[in-house]
Design an enzyme around this catalytic site. Structure first.
Site, PDB file in Angstrom:
ATOM      1  N   SER A 231       0.809  -1.223   0.000  1.00  0.00           N
ATOM      2  CA  SER A 231       0.000   0.000   0.000  1.00  0.00           C
ATOM      3  C   SER A 231       0.840   1.270   0.000  1.00  0.00           C
ATOM      4  O   SER A 231       0.308   2.359  -0.221  1.00  0.00           O
ATOM      5  CB  SER A 231      -0.945   0.019   1.210  1.00  0.00           C
ATOM      6  OG  SER A 231      -0.230   0.184   2.415  1.00  0.00           O
ATOM      7  N   LYS A 272       0.470   4.442   6.731  1.00  0.00           N
ATOM      8  CA  LYS A 272      -0.189   5.411   5.857  1.00  0.00           C
ATOM      9  C   LYS A 272       0.380   6.800   6.149  1.00  0.00           C
ATOM     10  O   LYS A 272       0.961   7.043   7.212  1.00  0.00           O
ATOM     11  CB  LYS A 272      -1.707   5.439   6.104  1.00  0.00           C
ATOM     12  CG  LYS A 272      -2.436   4.134   5.799  1.00  0.00           C
ATOM     13  CD  LYS A 272      -2.488   3.836   4.329  1.00  0.00           C
ATOM     14  CE  LYS A 272      -3.280   2.564   4.034  1.00  0.00           C
ATOM     15  NZ  LYS A 272      -2.547   1.343   4.433  1.00  0.00           N
TER      16      LYS A 272
END
Length: 341
Positions: A231, A272
């Protein structure tokens, strides 16, 4: 002393220090500014070939700067498709340099705008603004003006009226001529395979081993997190990498890469980029195939957030969760890529 002589002296100094990729980038920049495209491309490609296979942060940064030089050359030559490809590629090398990463996204946005790709241009420019916010007011103002201009172009295009627009030149990347000596190994920290909700970060069940880090990083890092999944690949963080983390003892800054637990989405931490908006938190993956994550407190409408992000990031999936069970376990301070074989 002439500019050419100053550049020559810098190149000689960098070469003596072993910063060959950086020296090649200095030569590429000199020739690019003189309009000597062939020579500039040659030096930039040599720097890229030399540095992109290395695994230390300075070499990866030099590879990114070389990509930026190549992108600027193709941009000036009118090959916009190749320019945007090179600018986009440079983004991955600036995972821990917010300013250069922001400038790279800015360059992507400018070329996308010239190509008439309004949605992609707006997304890249918004990423640039998010990264540069709080770092450089002047650059933020320029990026914000460009965002507003692209919105106007998008609105005009949707009504069949497409005004002409002169591109705003992106600021070229800068290089560092630091002469600091390499730091010495000084500290052993645990390697954490996972961070589970409700458990101490350094619970024995989470630790897969230990690594030794240098004295500079030792002042910042408390543990290393083994990356699972892809990701964050556009931030240069690959599956299997070790991200050096600092345990949270203060709120993170916008743009920092954090290890966050978002229940019920997952019960283990996910890496993230963190952004604190006025009434919610945004967690951004660095891979377009993953949804961006919004954390909303009670009282903030999910529908209003979806509408806002549909306009801000028209091509991205969005997942929205309540703030219950949300926690940040730490933030990234450096990256280690272990060589295989």
């Amino acid at each position: 002393m002439s500019y050419q002589k100053q550049i020559s002296d810098i190149i000689d100094l960098l070469a003596l220090q072993g910063c060959v990729g950086q020296a090649l980038n200095e030569k590429a920049e000199y020739h690019r500014r003189k309009g000597n495209w062939t020579a500039a491309m040659d030096f930039a490609r040599r720097s890229l070939d030399l540095c992109q296979s290395k695994h230390d942060l300075r070499c990866l940064q030099s590879a990114g700067i070389a990509q930026m030089h190549l992108g600027a050359i193709y941009h000036a030559m009118g090959d916009l498709a190749e320019a945007v490809r090179l600018y986009q590629a440079s983004v991955t090398y600036f995972a821990y340099d917010r300013r250069r990463r922001g400038i790279a996204f800015w360059a992507v946005g400018l070329v996308r705008r010239e190509l008439g790709e309004w949605g992609s241009a707006l997304e890249a420019l918004q990423s640039a603004f998010d990264l540069l916010e709080g770092l450089d007011v002047a650059l933020c103002d320029k990026v914000q003006a460009e965002i507003e201009h692209v919105v106007d172009l998008y609105d005009s295009a949707s009504t069949g009226m497409r005004p002409e627009a002169e591109p705003t030149p992106a600021e070229p990347p800068t290089t560092s001529t630091s002469t600091e000596s390499p730091p010495r190994p000084a500290k052993t920290i645990p390697v954490v395979a996972r961070i589970a909700a409700g458990q101490p970060i350094l619970a024995d069940a989470n630790i897969e081993g230990y690594i030794t880090i240098d004295e500079t990083l030792a002042r910042l890092a408390d543990f290393a997190l083994r990356v699972q999944g892809d990701s964050m690949i556009e931030a240069g963080i690959l599956p299997g990498d070790l991200v050096l983390m600092q345990e949270q003892n203060a709120p993170p800054s916008n743009g920092q890469i954090v290890a966050a637990i978002v229940e019920p989405m997952n019960v283990e931490a996910t890496l993230k980029r963190f952004y604190a908006e006025s009434d919610h938190v945004r967690l951004m993956p660095a891979n377009d195939k993953y949804a961006l994550i919004l954390i909303r407190p009670d009282g903030v409408s999910e529908a209003s957030l979806r509408d806002l992000y549909h306009r801000r990031y028209p091509s991205r999936k969005v997942e929205i969760y309540s703030g219950h069970g949300f926690q940040i376990s730490g933030w990234a301070v450096a990256l280690i890529r272990e060589q295989v074989g």
